[in-house]
Every structure is written in structure tokens, then in C-alpha cells.
Design an enzyme around this catalytic site. Sequence first.
Site, PDB file in Angstrom:
ATOM      1  N   CYS A 365       6.890 -30.563   7.694  1.00  0.00           N
ATOM      2  CA  CYS A 365       7.152 -31.158   9.014  1.00  0.00           C
ATOM      3  C   CYS A 365       5.929 -31.048   9.917  1.00  0.00           C
ATOM      4  O   CYS A 365       5.674 -29.982  10.503  1.00  0.00           O
ATOM      5  CB  CYS A 365       8.351 -30.450   9.659  1.00  0.00           C
ATOM      6  SG  CYS A 365       8.700 -31.063  11.303  1.00  0.00           S
ATOM      7  N   CYS A 368       6.735 -30.362  13.660  1.00  0.00           N
ATOM      8  CA  CYS A 368       7.105 -28.991  14.015  1.00  0.00           C
ATOM      9  C   CYS A 368       5.888 -28.075  13.928  1.00  0.00           C
ATOM     10  O   CYS A 368       5.636 -27.277  14.834  1.00  0.00           O
ATOM     11  CB  CYS A 368       8.159 -28.428  13.060  1.00  0.00           C
ATOM     12  SG  CYS A 368       9.380 -29.599  12.493  1.00  0.00           S
ATOM     13  N   ASP A 369       5.163 -28.150  12.829  1.00  0.00           N
ATOM     14  CA  ASP A 369       4.153 -27.129  12.532  1.00  0.00           C
ATOM     15  C   ASP A 369       2.714 -27.581  12.760  1.00  0.00           C
ATOM     16  O   ASP A 369       1.811 -26.739  12.820  1.00  0.00           O
ATOM     17  CB  ASP A 369       4.309 -26.659  11.073  1.00  0.00           C
ATOM     18  CG  ASP A 369       5.721 -26.163  10.802  1.00  0.00           C
ATOM     19  OD1 ASP A 369       6.341 -25.667  11.747  1.00  0.00           O
ATOM     20  OD2 ASP A 369       6.200 -26.286   9.664  1.00  0.00           O
TER      21      ASP A 369
END
Length: 543
Positions: A365, A368-369
Site C-alpha cells: 500500500c 499508507c506507507d
Amino acid sequence: MAERKVDPSHMEKAVAEQAEAKLKALFKQMKHKIPLFLFSQNDVNEPFTNATRQVIKAVRQLTDQLSFNEYPLDHKLAQKWNVSRSPTILFDPDRYKIRWVGAPAGQESQTFVEILLMLGYQNSGLSNEAAEILNRIKEPRDVKVFVSLSCPYCPQQAVGVVRAAVARPDLVSAEIIDVQADTERAARFEAFSVPQTYANDKLIGQGAQSQELFLTSLEALEPKTIYIPSIKGDTLENDLVIVGGGPAGLTAGIYAVRAGLQAAVVERDVLGGQVATTPVVENYPGLTQVGGKALVDMLVAHALEYVNIFPGEEVISIQPGEPIIVKTNRRTFKTRTVLLATGAIHRQLGIPGETRLSGHGVSYCSTCDGPLFKGRKVLQIGGGNSAVTDALHMNHIGVDVTLVHRRDTLRAQEMLTRNLELNDIPVMYNHEVTEIQGKERVESVVLRDKLTGDSKTFAADGVFIAIGYQPAVELASKIGIALTEDGYIQHDERHRTNIPGIYSAGDVEGGFKQIVTAVGQGAEAAMSIFEDLINPYWKQTTP
Ligand code: NAP
């Protein structure tokens, strides 16, 4: 008839007198004394201090429940209550942790009055739902809300924060900070637009939030954009249970309820499915570009107007019959039909190091990261629309990203691949990752050149994998729903599966796997279900 002239100054006076009379009546019923303390230092923010004195003086003329003491900043009481900024107001500091840096003037005079009423009545005014969320919080929360005197949205947020501090003085401290009175902290917290709210020094809200949304964010210690009311009941009866809250499931929910069905959407994970973690969605009709999370928020907010949503709830079993019994980890649904909109989960490379280092440099992701890898070296694996979109996103946020693809051409759309070149993102064609290495986090990967067969070690801080998805069919398989050769749910053109009353929609059906196709399938399935419930095909007998 002679025209009657109204003097505007008389009007204003009349309105002010009315407001004053109303306030006086409200203050009159306050049962509790409110000790107020003002700390100030000469020559520091004097206009704010003077405005504060005036406001307090004016309110004290309306009620005698207010006691007032003023001290210089070097007084021992300032030390006792840890006050270091001028001017600071403390509200009943032996009982509550509520402070205000700045003046309760302008738009903020409304906040000041609301706080006094809360304390005078000793009633936080929190809704039952909001109180329920607050009571789930077990660790202390130190909340700062940045406001300005001219911001009309700020009182709502500031009052919401103080409500929490009044309801749980043991747990929540509230500080209202005027950005002009405390420019140092406003700059340090980057509070360039108000209201902006922090809890335990983490940003939890930009803009005004409802009580429930603020408390949901306070609980999570991150800004939440949607509040979904919790629904009680061990056994619920429905016409339709939709398993999966991605675009297909949410759209089906809207269409089903609009058709008059009692429907529920159950989602074990993240509402919006894959879209929630897609950095940018392009060409959703009407929107050239939109953030994945922003699109999901719009979808969820829309769906909530119609359908009951059960987030974080997992369907454990489905038992076909009349009714169909759907068991979740929280309750049982008795339903006439079920729609499986379970989507697909990300595919893994299946190479050494992938599982062990997942969450330690291996990620699926980028939204997200990706930000955690700013300025660091990352490999993005895959050659489809997802991998290219993710590589572009990471490049955009300052990650040093290289795309690795196993063939000599990308599968992604022309427009996206052109953007790779425009942004000088390196692409290693004909390469595959055979191992991810690192002791506690990713340090390097082994890359094999498919043309020469040679392998080399490549230093990297992160490996982002976007190599497609596998349909989520565990529940379907358990009850004997027929699958296609590729493992997707087999269905007819009305989205019926081989089990009467059970339907499918979205990525779990295979096909083009676009958001627009998923929402189309969700709407179609809901309309089929509506028609089938009026005239169930499983009950029809051939004449
Ligand atoms: P995809 O289109 O199936 O592409 C998967 C990519 O991963 C392919 O390039 C494939 O290589 C590669 N791959 C598969 N297994 C691999 C392995 N074991 N090792 C290395 N590489 C491997 O998947 P996707 O990109 O996730 O897209 C899924 C669907 O969503 C598609 O229909 C796509 O169009 C859609 N989507 C649309 C957008 C948009 O903005 N419109 C954005 C994202 C996704 P090969 O090419 O060699 O097979």
C-alpha cells in the site's frame, strides 16, 4: 401613509438587549460556581489580555456564579498549574483541565459562553453516541485546538473539545489556542488553517467536526473523515445482507434501500476496499482525478444516507435457506438474500523474505506507507495500472522509486506509462525479484535479469508490491458456490450464483475490475434482487 423609518442603531441595541436577557436567564439557572483565573504578563499580548478582562467583566454583570482572579505569569499559582503564556485563562482548574490562550472575543465569545454554561450546569452536553465513544478511550488525551477570532467554524470544534474535557476530567485536557496570541506554537504545529486539532501532539482534525467524528478521531489519534453510528441488536432481520463494503457493495446498498428493501452492508476491513488505499483515481466519470480516500468518503457518506453499515464486522458463515442465516463475529442476520461483494485481496510474490519483512519495508500500500520512505530508495514491483500509479505517487511525495517489471512492456495505460518517462522514474524491464533480504527490515533484494539469467543484489529500503489481486472467495467456496476456472464467482447476467438467493457483484466476479464497473455491477445486482424478491425465480414452476 408616511413611511416608518427604522434607525439601525436602535435595532442593534434591541437585539443585544434580547440576547443579554436570554443569557441572564440561562446563567440564572446555573447551580455551580465557576472559578476563573487569568494569568498575564505586561507588554505581552496586551490587547488580548484587555479584551479578556472586558469579556469577563461583562459576563460577571450577568451572573454572580463567576469568581475571577488575575495573577502575573510569575505567580506561584502559574507554576502550580503550569501556565507559561500570556494571557491564559484557566476554568475551575482544581476540577477540570481546560485552558485558553488568547481572548474569548469575536467568534470565540460564543465558545466562552458555552464553556461557562457547561461548567455552571456541570453538564458536558455530549450526545449518548459521543459519550459512548469517549468511554471507550482508556489512555489520557491532551487536546489542543487552534482557533482564530474571525473563524466561524472554530466555536463548534472548540466547544466539542471542551465537552470531552468536562465529561472526562480524569482523561481529557483541553487547550484552546488563538493562533494570533500564540504564533510560536501555531507555526510549530503548522496550524495554518483553523480550526486544527491535535491530541497527544498528533493531528486529529482539520476543520470543524461533529461531536461523534471528533471523538472517533480522538479515540484513533488520527483524523477520521466519516462517523458511522453503531447499530445494536443480536439478531437482525433483513431482505438483503451485502458482504463487502467496497464500491460494489456500497452502491448495491444505496440501490436496494431505494427500491424499498431492508439492507445491511457488512465490512470486515476497510470501507471502500482497494479504492481506499489507491493514491489517485482517474476518470471516475465526473471527476478527472480524485484521491482514493476522498472518493471512498463520498461513497460512504452517500451510502449512509440509505443503508445500515456494519464496519469492522466479519461474516463468519452463511447458511443458505429461507431465511438465509448470516453469522458475523457480533450478531446473526436472518435475511432473504445475500450479495457477495467481497472483492479481491492483493497477490503476493511468494518469495523468501516477503512475509517475514512484511510491515518492515515490504508493503502492498503506497498510500499508507509511501510517506515513511520519503528520500529513501524503494522498488515498486509490477507492470499494471496499480504499480505505475503507485510509482508515480511515491515519486511525487519524494520517494526514490524504481519500477521493476518482469516483461519488456508494461500492461498499464499509455497515459500512465508516459508519465513515468516525464517524471524520469527508472524502469528495470525483464527483471524479477527472487528474494527480499534484511535482518530486521528490508536492506536489499535479489534481482534476476530474465534475459541473461544473471542475479544481482540491489540495495533498497523498501519493496512495494502491486502485482494484481486474488478474488476473496473463502465464504463462497464454503457454501458450494460455483467458481470460474480463474477462481472468480460464477454468475449469470442478473448476478445470480448457483445458490438461490445468493448473488455476486464487483471484483469477486472477475472482469474489468474498474471502480465504475464495480458500481455498475452493484446497482444491477440490487435491482435483480429487488425483482427476484417480488417474483422469486427459485419458487417458479414451469407451467
Ligand atoms: P494487473 O493489471 O493484473 O497487473 C498486474 C501486474 O503485475 C502485471 O504487470 C503482471 O505482469 C505483474 N505480475 C503478476 N504476477 C507477478 C509476479 N509473480 N511477479 C512479478 N510481476 C507479476 O493488476 P493491477 O495493476 O493491480 O490492476 C488491477 C485492475 O485494476 C486492472 O483491471 C486495472 O486496470 C485496474 N486499475 C485501474 C486504475 C485506474 O486508475 N484506472 C488504477 C489501478 C488499477 P504481466 O504484465 O507480465 O502479467
